[in-house]
Design a protein around this motif. Sequence first.
Motif, PDB file in Angstrom:
ATOM      1  N   LEU A  25      -7.605 -16.587  12.002  1.00  0.00           N
ATOM      2  CA  LEU A  25      -6.149 -16.681  12.102  1.00  0.00           C
ATOM      3  C   LEU A  25      -5.514 -16.664  10.723  1.00  0.00           C
ATOM      4  CD1 LEU A  25      -5.955 -19.652  14.624  1.00  0.00           C
ATOM      5  CD2 LEU A  25      -5.573 -17.254  15.188  1.00  0.00           C
ATOM      6  N   THR A  26      -4.360 -16.020  10.610  1.00  0.00           N
ATOM      7  CA  THR A  26      -3.545 -16.135   9.409  1.00  0.00           C
ATOM      8  C   THR A  26      -2.112 -15.762   9.752  1.00  0.00           C
ATOM      9  OG1 THR A  26      -3.179 -15.339   7.159  1.00  0.00           O
ATOM     10  CG2 THR A  26      -4.140 -13.787   8.692  1.00  0.00           C
ATOM     11  N   VAL A  57      -6.332 -12.677  14.383  1.00  0.00           N
ATOM     12  CA  VAL A  57      -4.900 -12.713  14.663  1.00  0.00           C
ATOM     13  C   VAL A  57      -4.111 -12.859  13.368  1.00  0.00           C
ATOM     14  CG1 VAL A  57      -3.054 -13.923  15.883  1.00  0.00           C
ATOM     15  CG2 VAL A  57      -5.339 -13.809  16.885  1.00  0.00           C
ATOM     16  N   THR A  58      -3.041 -12.083  13.219  1.00  0.00           N
ATOM     17  CA  THR A  58      -2.114 -12.268  12.109  1.00  0.00           C
ATOM     18  C   THR A  58      -0.690 -12.332  12.641  1.00  0.00           C
ATOM     19  OG1 THR A  58      -1.759  -9.919  11.732  1.00  0.00           O
ATOM     20  CG2 THR A  58      -3.581 -10.949  10.541  1.00  0.00           C
ATOM     21  N   ASN A  92     -10.008 -10.854   9.489  1.00  0.00           N
ATOM     22  CA  ASN A  92     -11.156 -10.017   9.794  1.00  0.00           C
ATOM     23  C   ASN A  92     -12.198 -10.821  10.560  1.00  0.00           C
ATOM     24  OD1 ASN A  92     -12.830  -7.778   9.769  1.00  0.00           O
ATOM     25  ND2 ASN A  92     -13.894  -8.471   7.925  1.00  0.00           N
ATOM     26  N   SER A  93     -12.647 -10.269  11.704  1.00  0.00           N
ATOM     27  CA  SER A  93     -13.665 -10.947  12.498  1.00  0.00           C
ATOM     28  C   SER A  93     -14.701  -9.924  12.937  1.00  0.00           C
ATOM     29  CB  SER A  93     -13.037 -11.614  13.720  1.00  0.00           C
ATOM     30  OG  SER A  93     -14.026 -12.233  14.483  1.00  0.00           O
ATOM     31  N   ALA A 129      -1.990  -8.151  15.697  1.00  0.00           N
ATOM     32  CA  ALA A 129      -1.131  -8.211  14.512  1.00  0.00           C
ATOM     33  C   ALA A 129       0.313  -8.212  14.974  1.00  0.00           C
ATOM     34  CB  ALA A 129      -1.398  -7.023  13.590  1.00  0.00           C
ATOM     35  N   LEU A 130       1.062  -9.238  14.672  1.00  0.00           N
ATOM     36  CA  LEU A 130       2.415  -9.401  15.186  1.00  0.00           C
ATOM     37  C   LEU A 130       3.505  -9.016  14.197  1.00  0.00           C
ATOM     38  CD1 LEU A 130       1.932 -12.853  16.944  1.00  0.00           C
ATOM     39  CD2 LEU A 130       1.671 -10.567  17.921  1.00  0.00           C
ATOM     40  N   GLY A 131       3.148  -8.785  12.971  1.00  0.00           N
ATOM     41  CA  GLY A 131       4.148  -8.517  11.949  1.00  0.00           C
ATOM     42  C   GLY A 131       4.596  -7.070  11.901  1.00  0.00           C
ATOM     43  N   ASP A 132       5.779  -6.840  11.312  1.00  0.00           N
ATOM     44  CA  ASP A 132       6.265  -5.483  11.098  1.00  0.00           C
ATOM     45  C   ASP A 132       5.332  -4.738  10.153  1.00  0.00           C
ATOM     46  OD1 ASP A 132       8.331  -6.133  12.693  1.00  0.00           O
ATOM     47  OD2 ASP A 132       9.834  -6.284  11.108  1.00  0.00           O
ATOM     48  N   LYS A 133       5.223  -3.443  10.341  1.00  0.00           N
ATOM     49  CA  LYS A 133       4.395  -2.572   9.502  1.00  0.00           C
ATOM     50  C   LYS A 133       2.938  -3.031   9.476  1.00  0.00           C
ATOM     51  CE  LYS A 133       8.271  -1.495   6.455  1.00  0.00           C
ATOM     52  NZ  LYS A 133       8.774  -1.482   5.060  1.00  0.00           N
TER      53      LYS A 133
END
Length: 201
Positions: free
Chosen positions: A18-19, A36-37, A27-28, A55-59
């Motif tokens: 997680l981050t 998860v980010t 990385n897993s 990945a939930l962030g933009d770009k």
Amino acid sequence: MLKFDEVITSDKDGSIVLTDGYTSRANSIGKRSAAVTGGFESVSHSTGVFSISTALGDKSKAFADGDSAISAVSGEKSWSTTDGYYSISGNTGNISSSVSNGESSISANTGYRGEADCRGNDSVAITTGDNSVSIATGQHSVSIALGINGSARAALGSFIILGEYDENHLINIKSFLVDGDKVKPDTYYSLKDGQLYGERW
């Protein structure tokens, strides 16, 4: 609590990574693992079998290379891809791409001007966003475009399913077999006035 820009990496079976930082990475590599980010411009990569990469962030980018894996992103201008069999690649961001390379897999995109690309056999590609494209290049697959001004392309012997709108209201849905004669495998199709319209790519 995770700090911004923190990187957490694990290669153990059953691991969780997680981050939530900006420009962060997760990385897993282990089996049954999750990466998860939540940060902008972040990367989430999971190569384990039965793994989940989000990945939930933009770009942002999300990759899941293991069999039966799930890769999902919700940020704009983002990318989601899976390579495993029976896997799912999903994307809700605008102007984004969802790609599934494994057989019997699903590629789905709900964003505006998005793309769902399914390359494995016996797979499904579906878009519901406006001005989006659905592509199924694997054999015995289905390409579905249900958004306004959507288009679909599929391999020979596969099916395309298209939606037609009157302003913002869905008024028609039709399916077509890509037979190589009336419906070509190298053409993007859309539905207008109940008729099939094609444009070569």
